[in-house]
Design a protein around this motif. Sequence first.
Motif, mmCIF file in Angstrom:
data_model
loop_
_atom_site.group_PDB
_atom_site.id
_atom_site.type_symbol
_atom_site.label_atom_id
_atom_site.label_comp_id
_atom_site.label_asym_id
_atom_site.label_seq_id
_atom_site.Cartn_x
_atom_site.Cartn_y
_atom_site.Cartn_z
ATOM 1 N N ASN A 31 -25.161 -1.744 -32.286
ATOM 2 C CA ASN A 31 -23.917 -2.695 -31.761
ATOM 3 C C ASN A 31 -23.001 -2.600 -32.241
ATOM 4 O O ASN A 31 -22.487 -2.248 -33.471
ATOM 5 C CB ASN A 31 -24.354 -4.419 -32.401
ATOM 6 C CG ASN A 31 -25.473 -4.855 -32.133
ATOM 7 O OD1 ASN A 31 -25.674 -4.889 -30.749
ATOM 8 N ND2 ASN A 31 -25.927 -5.496 -32.833
ATOM 9 N N TYR A 47 -14.108 -4.942 -25.495
ATOM 10 C CA TYR A 47 -15.976 -4.804 -24.635
ATOM 11 C C TYR A 47 -16.758 -4.478 -26.261
ATOM 12 O O TYR A 47 -15.894 -4.549 -27.383
ATOM 13 C CB TYR A 47 -15.959 -3.390 -24.538
ATOM 14 C CG TYR A 47 -15.221 -3.370 -22.692
ATOM 15 C CD1 TYR A 47 -13.893 -3.116 -22.225
ATOM 16 C CD2 TYR A 47 -16.393 -3.623 -22.437
ATOM 17 C CE1 TYR A 47 -13.757 -3.243 -20.949
ATOM 18 C CE2 TYR A 47 -15.828 -2.243 -20.314
ATOM 19 C CZ TYR A 47 -14.886 -3.269 -20.168
ATOM 20 O OH TYR A 47 -14.112 -2.639 -19.006
ATOM 21 N N SER A 49 -20.614 -3.289 -27.098
ATOM 22 C CA SER A 49 -21.759 -2.000 -26.866
ATOM 23 C C SER A 49 -23.128 -2.391 -27.576
ATOM 24 O O SER A 49 -22.954 -2.424 -28.901
ATOM 25 C CB SER A 49 -21.572 0.259 -26.946
ATOM 26 O OG SER A 49 -23.134 0.412 -26.302
ATOM 27 N N MET A 54 -24.805 1.391 -22.656
ATOM 28 C CA MET A 54 -24.164 0.152 -22.894
ATOM 29 C C MET A 54 -23.149 0.157 -23.071
ATOM 30 O O MET A 54 -22.495 -0.298 -23.999
ATOM 31 C CB MET A 54 -25.418 -0.568 -23.149
ATOM 32 C CG MET A 54 -27.489 -0.406 -22.559
ATOM 33 S SD MET A 54 -27.252 0.245 -21.332
ATOM 34 C CE MET A 54 -27.379 -1.769 -21.078
ATOM 35 N N LYS A 55 -22.778 -1.594 -21.986
ATOM 36 C CA LYS A 55 -21.284 -1.361 -22.277
ATOM 37 C C LYS A 55 -21.621 -3.217 -21.918
ATOM 38 O O LYS A 55 -21.926 -3.039 -20.255
ATOM 39 C CB LYS A 55 -20.089 -0.479 -21.697
ATOM 40 C CG LYS A 55 -19.924 -0.837 -20.256
ATOM 41 C CD LYS A 55 -19.025 0.680 -20.189
ATOM 42 C CE LYS A 55 -19.019 0.357 -18.408
ATOM 43 N NZ LYS A 55 -18.113 1.629 -18.522
ATOM 44 N N GLU A 56 -20.871 -4.233 -22.773
ATOM 45 C CA GLU A 56 -20.036 -5.140 -22.167
ATOM 46 C C GLU A 56 -18.853 -5.973 -21.801
ATOM 47 O O GLU A 56 -18.196 -5.801 -22.848
ATOM 48 C CB GLU A 56 -21.320 -6.282 -22.257
ATOM 49 C CG GLU A 56 -22.540 -6.151 -22.281
ATOM 50 C CD GLU A 56 -23.361 -6.868 -21.134
ATOM 51 O OE1 GLU A 56 -24.603 -5.821 -20.771
ATOM 52 O OE2 GLU A 56 -22.639 -7.638 -20.804
ATOM 53 N N ARG A 68 -19.855 4.890 -24.343
ATOM 54 C CA ARG A 68 -20.676 4.735 -26.128
ATOM 55 C C ARG A 68 -21.901 6.226 -25.130
ATOM 56 O O ARG A 68 -22.284 6.007 -24.878
ATOM 57 C CB ARG A 68 -21.134 4.128 -26.270
ATOM 58 C CG ARG A 68 -22.106 3.277 -27.821
ATOM 59 C CD ARG A 68 -21.907 3.016 -27.909
ATOM 60 N NE ARG A 68 -22.978 2.949 -29.475
ATOM 61 C CZ ARG A 68 -23.421 1.565 -30.085
ATOM 62 N NH1 ARG A 68 -23.777 0.668 -29.094
ATOM 63 N NH2 ARG A 68 -24.230 1.988 -31.247
ATOM 64 N N PHE A 74 -18.221 5.407 -30.620
ATOM 65 C CA PHE A 74 -17.501 4.017 -29.968
ATOM 66 C C PHE A 74 -16.393 4.265 -29.020
ATOM 67 O O PHE A 74 -15.430 4.335 -30.830
ATOM 68 C CB PHE A 74 -17.927 2.573 -29.910
ATOM 69 C CG PHE A 74 -17.912 1.407 -29.148
ATOM 70 C CD1 PHE A 74 -17.714 0.484 -29.304
ATOM 71 C CD2 PHE A 74 -18.138 2.200 -27.649
ATOM 72 C CE1 PHE A 74 -17.509 -0.959 -28.104
ATOM 73 C CE2 PHE A 74 -18.274 0.725 -27.200
ATOM 74 C CZ PHE A 74 -17.719 0.035 -26.518
#
Lengths: 114, 113
Positions: A31, A47, A49, A54-56, A68, A74
């Motif tokens: 993470n 943000y 990841s 993957m990213k949120e 990423r 990152f």
Amino acid sequence: DVKVTQSSRYLVKRTGEKVFLECVQDMDHENMFWYRQDPGLGLRLIYFSYDVKMKEKGDIPEGYSVSREKKERFSLILESASTNQTSMYLCASSSRDRGLYEQYFGPGTRLTVT
Amino acid sequence: GQQLNQSPQSMFIQEGEDVSMNCTSSSIFNTWLWYKQDPGEGPVLLIALYKAGELTSNGRLTAQFGITRKDSFLNISASIPSDVGIYFCAGQLTGAGSYQLTFGKGTKLSVIP
């Protein structure tokens, strides 16, 4: 010891420039997180990841994007910097093991947009 | 988003005194973390707490995970000048699916030699 490094400690950019902030961690953490820190507002999540590619979105993603491509790296991107993005930017990482939530922070990048 | 109420916002103490600060919330947390941030630097993790009632020490620092799971306390004994900085609490909410933390706004500690 966990080590999180950020590419610059201080950065001065002009309005409208594209800005890249890089973060690297050496603990094989899954993470990674980007925060901004402003007086009186505390730490706000931009943000995060939880895996490569993957990213949120966090609480304040507008005006930012992330990348990423590798587990240890990152990047935070300001597509067109604005003066209200002047802030301290902090990167953090954490492991997914055993549900641990301990986040380890880098030294921060103080960005000034003029 | 969820709020963590951290108090006091700031405190001035004499070197050698003990210090106490706390974080409270109306929500239940699984995890409590305490960080210290020196000026111009990133936060450094001091103590992590994972069980209600847990009391953990790190040198002169002691932190507790409240029994109700809605609060946590940090105590510093016999303060010294290098204790100066901002102390943050952070918690991981029960039921939250991600690895996000909720942060308090910090307690700024000043130590008078």
